[in-house]
Design a protein around this motif. Structure first.
Motif, PDB file in Angstrom:
ATOM      1  N   ALA A   1       1.420   7.128  -6.590  1.00 32.88           N
ATOM      2  CA  ALA A   1       0.380   8.145  -6.761  1.00 32.88           C
ATOM      3  C   ALA A   1       0.955   9.539  -6.523  1.00 32.88           C
ATOM      4  N   ASP A   2       1.793   9.683  -5.495  1.00 28.52           N
ATOM      5  CA  ASP A   2       2.417  10.979  -5.209  1.00 28.52           C
ATOM      6  C   ASP A   2       3.364  11.375  -6.338  1.00 28.52           C
ATOM      7  N   ARG A   3       4.096  10.411  -6.869  1.00 30.54           N
ATOM      8  CA  ARG A   3       5.032  10.708  -7.961  1.00 30.54           C
ATOM      9  C   ARG A   3       4.301  11.176  -9.209  1.00 30.54           C
ATOM     10  N   CYS A   4       3.174  10.546  -9.508  1.00 24.00           N
ATOM     11  CA  CYS A   4       2.430  10.900 -10.721  1.00 24.00           C
ATOM     12  C   CYS A   4       1.755  12.262 -10.589  1.00 24.00           C
TER      13      CYS A   4
ATOM     14  N   VAL B   1       0.840  -1.203   0.000  1.00 26.61           N
ATOM     15  CA  VAL B   1       0.000   0.000   0.000  1.00 26.61           C
ATOM     16  C   VAL B   1       0.875   1.253   0.000  1.00 26.61           C
ATOM     17  N   ALA B   2       1.955   1.231   0.751  1.00 30.22           N
ATOM     18  CA  ALA B   2       2.870   2.376   0.780  1.00 30.22           C
ATOM     19  C   ALA B   2       3.517   2.591  -0.587  1.00 30.22           C
ATOM     20  N   ALA B   3       3.859   1.498  -1.272  1.00 32.75           N
ATOM     21  CA  ALA B   3       4.455   1.613  -2.605  1.00 32.75           C
ATOM     22  C   ALA B   3       3.469   2.237  -3.586  1.00 32.75           C
ATOM     23  N   VAL B   4       2.200   1.835  -3.503  1.00 28.40           N
ATOM     24  CA  VAL B   4       1.182   2.425  -4.376  1.00 28.40           C
ATOM     25  C   VAL B   4       1.038   3.917  -4.075  1.00 28.40           C
TER      26      VAL B   4
END
Length: 237
Positions: free
Chosen positions: A216-219, A209-212
């Motif tokens: 999302a933050d990067r995009c 979940v943290a990786a997702v």
């Protein structure tokens, strides 16, 4: 009477079925159909079964109770065999395949990720990157371009949208792969560029979940990520 199948587990799997209701109105009783290696949790299949909320919740409740006790092959809602004998025959015939899949799913859950990119943002990027598309767009916007140029513009934009969606989906899949055991692609809906299910170790769900969230933050704000889970691993059965 037809037999409704909820799940398949190993023969030594605990069956915490007491107090659980099956599908139907009145609810059908649950029973275990056994072979020497496997067990199917089943019940009578009610006539005219539909995906009503009560029945969906009953089906899900059986799966969740079984999954808490170990590896379980969840069957999708509405799976029906001709009778108990046919279900047992299938267990015997596919025993090696089922046992291998149970081994793979042991200690895992499923997460589904859908991703959408804002269309206006994507079109702005395409216009910025492609001189040909910019010039065609300007001619059609001012009325200087003919029908053929409008068709060409539409085709070029559609091709660019599809290609950029494909690249972004591949990149996201690669970046999230280390946090999951496997992934399985699903059909993308309108405006989506990603519909992907991940098989995730139960003890690695927080990391996944943290990786997702990092992706999302990067995009950024022009992307919408929808993460659903943990779920029974339907996509990997």
């Amino acid at each position: 009477m037809p037999t409704y199948v909820y799940a398949v587990t190993g023969a030594d799997h605990p069956l915490p079925l007491e107090g659980l209701d099956g599908v139907g109105d009145p609810p059908s009783a649950l029973r275990a159909l056994r072979t020497d290696k496997l067990v199917a949790v089943a019940g009578d299949a009610p006539a005219g079964l539909r995906a009503k909320r009560r029945d969906l919740m009953a089906h899900q409740g059986v799966l969740e109770a079984l999954m808490r006790e170990g590896a379980t092959l969840p069957m999708r809602f509405g799976l029906v065999g001709a009778d108990d004998e046919e279900v047992i025959s299938a267990l015997e015939r596919e025993a090696d395949t089922y046992r291998e899949r149970l081994k793979e799913l042991d200690g895992h859950v499923e997460y589904n990720l859908k991703a959408v990119r804002d269309e206006a943002d994507l079109l702005r990027e395409i216009m910025t990157d492609s001189r040909e598309i910019r010039e065609l767009n300007e001619r059609t916007r001012t009325g200087d371009g003919g029908h053929d140029e409008r068709v060409t513009l539409g085709e070029l934009v559609a091709r660019e949208v599809a290609e950029r969606h494909r690249r972004e989906a591949e990149e996201l899949t690669e970046r999230l792969a280390p946090a999951a055991t496997r992934s399985s692609s699903g059909e993308v809906g309108a405006e989506q560029f990603l519909n992907l299910s991940f098989l995730v170790p139960r003890d690695g769900t927080e990391a996944f979940v943290a990786a997702v969230q990092r992706e999302a933050d990067r995009c950024g704000d022009f992307y919408t990520f929808t993460l659903t889970g943990p779920l029974p691993p339907y996509s990997f059965v």
